[in-house]
Design an enzyme around this catalytic site. Structure first.
Site, short mmCIF file in Angstrom:
data_model
loop_
_atom_site.label_atom_id
_atom_site.label_comp_id
_atom_site.label_asym_id
_atom_site.label_seq_id
_atom_site.Cartn_x
_atom_site.Cartn_y
_atom_site.Cartn_z
N SER A 162 0.85 -1.20 0.00
CA SER A 162 0.00 0.00 0.00
C SER A 162 0.88 1.24 0.00
CB SER A 162 -0.90 0.01 1.24
OG SER A 162 -1.58 1.26 1.36
N TYR A 175 -2.61 -1.48 9.58
CA TYR A 175 -2.64 -1.89 8.17
C TYR A 175 -1.33 -1.54 7.47
CZ TYR A 175 -4.08 -1.90 3.24
OH TYR A 175 -4.17 -2.12 1.90
#
Length: 270
Positions: A162, A175
């Site tokens: 990400s 995350y």
């Protein structure tokens, strides 16, 4: 999360005997980036093994779409958070390879399946931590470990990270941290699998309008305008942007790139 039986879906298409085609396995390919990547790779000549945790009907639709492109696809259920189900899943992959393609190995693994839990760092719960680690790191680690013997030489692995592993986004500490762990793992795998000619790289999407995070970006016009305003290319991403980058990375002409993190974000937060 629940784990389903690891049987090939009834909608698997049948492969011709020749010539041999490259086969890619994509986790979480019933929607979003995974689905777009499966369709893009089919257009590029790949056959596919696609996985889904739930929404079998979506996976079956992906299989049909790939079949309409003249390629072959099989859909298998997989809960990437459940390491105890990986043995049965690998058996299912092995069975699908033999019955559908008369082969023992596939060529490309794309670890895409994932979930999002947004919590402020100081209020984050152990349950959220465990869920994100299980899906995005522990699952990727041990699924890859079990599938590597089935990857052909030379082959390719793409792990999805990400953009938030580089830049800050509120409520994404866990995350982003586990995505950072996957990036480190990828460099280790690139070194260890290099002698087999298997490349291992990372694709790190920026803001992409999919069902992820509850479809927040896709349905929020104000957020879309904000993302566009801070992105050099002047827009937010769509799933096909990420799919195109993955397809380029696993193409036959891209054999000498490994251990790299490639951010596909339009240059946001440069």
């Amino acid at each position: 999360m629940s784990t389903s039986s690891n049987d090939v879906t009834d909608t698997a298409t049948t492969a011709p005997s020749a010539p041999a085609r490259r086969i890619a396995l994509i986790t979480g390919a019933n929607r979003g980036i995974g689905r777009a990547t499966a369709v893009r790779l089919a257009r590029d000549g790949f056959d596919l093994i696609v996985t889904y945790r739930s929404h079998r009907e979506e996976a079956e639709e992906v299989v049909r779409e790939i079949g309409a492109l003249g390629r072959v696809a099989v859909a298998l259920p997989l809960d990437v958070s459940r390491v105890d189900g990986f043995g049965a899943f690998v058996d299912g992959v092995r069975d699908a390879l033999g019955k559908t393609w008369h082969r023992e190995r596939f060529d490309v693994l794309i670890n895409n399946g994932g979930v999002q839990v947004a919590q402020p760092t100081l209020q984050a719960t152990p349950a959220a931590f465990d869920q994100l680690v299980d899906v995005h790191f522990k699952g990727v680690f041990f699924l890859t470990q079990q599938l590597v013997p089935l990857i052909a030489n030379p082959g390719a692995i793409v792990n999805i990270s990400s953009g938030t592993a580089r830049f800050y986004v509120p409520e994404r500490a866990i995350y982003s941290a586990v995505k950072g762990a996957v990036e480190v793992l990828s460099r280790y795998l690139a070194t260890e699998l290099g002698p087999r000619g298997i490349t291992v790289n990372i694709i790190a999407p920026g803001a992409v309008a999919t069902d992820f995070s509850g479809g927040l970006l896709r349905s929020n016009e104000q957020l879309q305008k904000h993302i566009a305003s801070i992105t050099p290319l002047g827009r937010f991403g769509v799933a096909e942007d990420i799919a195109g980058a993955i397809a380029a990375l696993v193409s036959e002409g891209n054999r000498f790139v490994t251990g790299q993190r490639i951010e596909v974000s339009g240059g946001v937060h440069l």
